[in-house]
Design a protein around this motif. Sequence first.
Motif, PDB file in Angstrom:
ATOM      1  N   ALA A  77     -25.973  -7.021 -81.988  1.00  0.00           N
ATOM      2  CA  ALA A  77     -25.255  -8.276 -81.794  1.00  0.00           C
ATOM      3  C   ALA A  77     -23.756  -8.086 -82.042  1.00  0.00           C
ATOM      4  O   ALA A  77     -22.917  -8.610 -81.295  1.00  0.00           O
ATOM      5  CB  ALA A  77     -25.816  -9.349 -82.722  1.00  0.00           C
TER       6      ALA A  77
ATOM      7  N   ILE B 104     -26.718 -14.521 -83.922  1.00  0.00           N
ATOM      8  CA  ILE B 104     -27.211 -13.164 -83.644  1.00  0.00           C
ATOM      9  C   ILE B 104     -27.794 -13.108 -82.232  1.00  0.00           C
ATOM     10  O   ILE B 104     -27.635 -12.122 -81.516  1.00  0.00           O
ATOM     11  CB  ILE B 104     -28.268 -12.736 -84.678  1.00  0.00           C
ATOM     12  N   ILE B 105     -28.489 -14.157 -81.850  1.00  0.00           N
ATOM     13  CA  ILE B 105     -28.967 -14.267 -80.476  1.00  0.00           C
ATOM     14  C   ILE B 105     -28.387 -15.548 -79.876  1.00  0.00           C
ATOM     15  O   ILE B 105     -28.008 -16.468 -80.594  1.00  0.00           O
ATOM     16  CB  ILE B 105     -30.513 -14.259 -80.387  1.00  0.00           C
TER      17      ILE B 105
END
Length: 902
Positions: free
Chosen positions: A78, A309-310
């Motif tokens: 990430a 992070i996503i």
Amino acid sequence: MPCLRPALRATIRLQFRQGLTLDHAVELVPYFARLGISHIYASPLLTATPGSPHGYDVLDCHHIDPTLGGEAALRRLAHTLHEHDMGLILDIVPNHMAVGGAGNIWWENLLAWGQNSPYAEFFDIAWDDPDPQLAGRVLLPFLDRPFEAALVSGALNLKHDRESGLFFIHHHDHRFPISPAHYSSLLKGMDLPHALSAALTVMAERSTPDRDCAQTLKALSLWLNTAIGADVLSALTMRFNPAHQPGREQLRHLIDRQNWVCAWWRTASELLNWRRFFDNTSLGAICVEREKVFTDTHHYVLSLLDEGIIDGLRIDHIDGLAAPAAYCRRLRQRMFPSEQSSSGPVSIHVEKILAPGENLPAEWDVDGTTGYDFMEQVSLLLHDANGKDVLDALWQDTRSDVPNTMEETERQARDEILHVLFPAECERLTRLLHASFASLSCETTPSAIKTVLTVLLRHFPRYRCYYADDLPMDHTADRAALSQAVIAARKEIPSFHHLLLQRMSALLTTPVETGPSPAVRRIQRAFEHLTAPLTAKSLEDTAFYRNVRLPSRNEVGSAPDTLALPVAAFHEACQKRHATHPHSLLATATHDHKRGEDSRMRIAILSEMPEQWHALVTSWLEKHTSNHAPDRVDALMLYQSLLGAWPVQDYPNEEFGPRMADWLTKALREGKRHTSWLDPNESYESACQDYLAHLLDTSSSLDFQRDMTRFVRQIAPAAALNSLSQTLLRLTAPGVPDLYQGCELWDFSLVDPDNRRPVDFKSRSELLQAASDIDHAAATWPDGAIKLQLIARLLTFRAQHPNLFRDGSYHPISLNTQHIVAFLRTLGNQRLLVMAPRHTHTLAPDPATLALTQPPAPFTLPVKCHGQWRSLLRERSLDIGSHPIWPFETGMVPLDCLVWET
């Protein structure tokens, strides 16, 4: 975490595992950035079954799989993506988890404590099974032989697990937990400490996995690790030793008392009392529609979203969920804080296969599908309807016992699949219907209900309807689908069953807002949970391998009976997507495709030259087909697949034969005509493999190989233009282009696992560095670099002008030629003119340059296209006015993407 989530422009799907870890992906980020990708679109990353090749068999929803590098590696990925202004989309699996085997602590807790387990509501189990042997228990059809044989052979053994402190019955890779409520009797007569013995007695009395129970199990585990405890374990092993009759009886008695019933794997389809993924008994369905289940299965992923992070989610198999609309709404609501804190939206794309005329429900509030619908639209555009009659005639000469149309083939397969794979599900639905109808009349028998239900299921025209959802929805399309099935069913059942059919339809179409009873809701869920897997197994996993008129049309999400549609239909689909789901993914290859995107485009050329193909393949069938196997249907399927995968420049290499052999075994078993996964016909399969080996043996089939190589080289230039056209349209049509790993170059892969092989990204990165325009790249077009350059140039432009593709309008261009599809993308003063070729075989593309040696007549472009244009694909400008033009000069590849110069 970045201040803003990266804008979604283009994705690349990566299949992690099988050698690809998160840290490997970190190394690839600079290449993807240069290519113009905005997001990595990752296969499932949560902890899965050890050795899983795909990650859809999740064991633990709370951790990133350590074999991929764990959460630390995910954070490194990430961070690297954010340094390149890129993001990450994660594929999640809300429908099911891995069961059987070992390692799913939720499943094992359920088996240990039965209905008293806190996870009893997590899995979709019919605790009220009418079979007294199964009532209140869970069937475990994981034995490799019948129970008695397994017991006598010593294949069932009692063992203690030090890590969990639990006792299990082991069977190869499977383990079935002994209920801790039975530990007191299990250890009776052993020399246990009095306090521990007393605690075991209390645990048996309570039969509840509370805190006291956990402490007792911990104390027991510690004691069993002592020298005395080791002696007790040895004594238990002797007491329950299946090698002698007393031990077997002790073991049988212990197993009979559990919350589960272990059984031979072949009994699953008939006896199973819990929902699974399709017919895969190693994947147990979970009830994510329940708030606690949703929270426990999603809180970790949502925390990753909240941290940035996503950046987006792909929802696997959404039609497996009981209430997709309610699920999507809850997901949006839970994501709302992360969307606000990140000052950017989180994308949600759903794996949804749309039937012809079916729309994505507006109530789902998602960004779009994963792209199967676009794959079908571009396929219909690039096949030639003029080839239908000859291809139909070839199929008539070949089809043997297979029905003429795919629709008929699917209906035939539905009857077989329902009987062989889903009898337990059908029986359960029959019982629910009978219980509901019994209050109306005792004359409505289960037999009559099953007869009517079977015919209704035979004709149901799509994956499912959505009456079982928890939210009010527009059911216009649902009613139409069920009405279509009812009309067809009425023609096939006796008239005295028409009233029963009508009542059945009325129950299935009762909206949630009208207050249907819990019994009716259970019926609706059971019906909708059955139609989805029945459709998938009947069409994609059976009929596609039987009705092989032209396999390039046998793809996930397709309606193969329609060979092709005109340009106007493609434009209409693009306009509709632009209006309803402008951020939907556009895919032409996936981890589930039946054959690679460029293999399909090569086979599609047969629709442009059907007479020559008819003559050639008929000669092969007559010359090579043996008396035993394969039959003509399977031989035709094999020849077309060989054609789609055959190398352009050379004869097949050493890897080609084993790849085709693996594909052939799978294709024959999926077709279920002469062999199947459940009952392999070794004789037929062996004969088919010998046939394939004969064809690939130069010493015995040199003439065939020369014929195939000559024919592939003949059609390869037109096939390459098909592929480039497909790529150009995917990169410029409304939506977000999705690139499947490795498809930057030509993709002639077969069905999985062949389409999930490791990718040589290093060579692709090196080719990308050697930038050239499309006409120079065409000089070596067989190496695929021309496709890579096309992708890189257009994705770079998308990155520079994201608003044009995100917000720009779509204007179809009508031309007086069938060989070019054209449209405009406009936003303010920005204009992009796209021209893609189709049906080019008769235009004789040059094998050296892909330029058309017999181009069609010049055509006139409308006023909105007049002006000075600059090509994105080559160094040239084009002045378009009112005079007819052929927009490609001699030696040019006949496709372009032009920017209007103000």
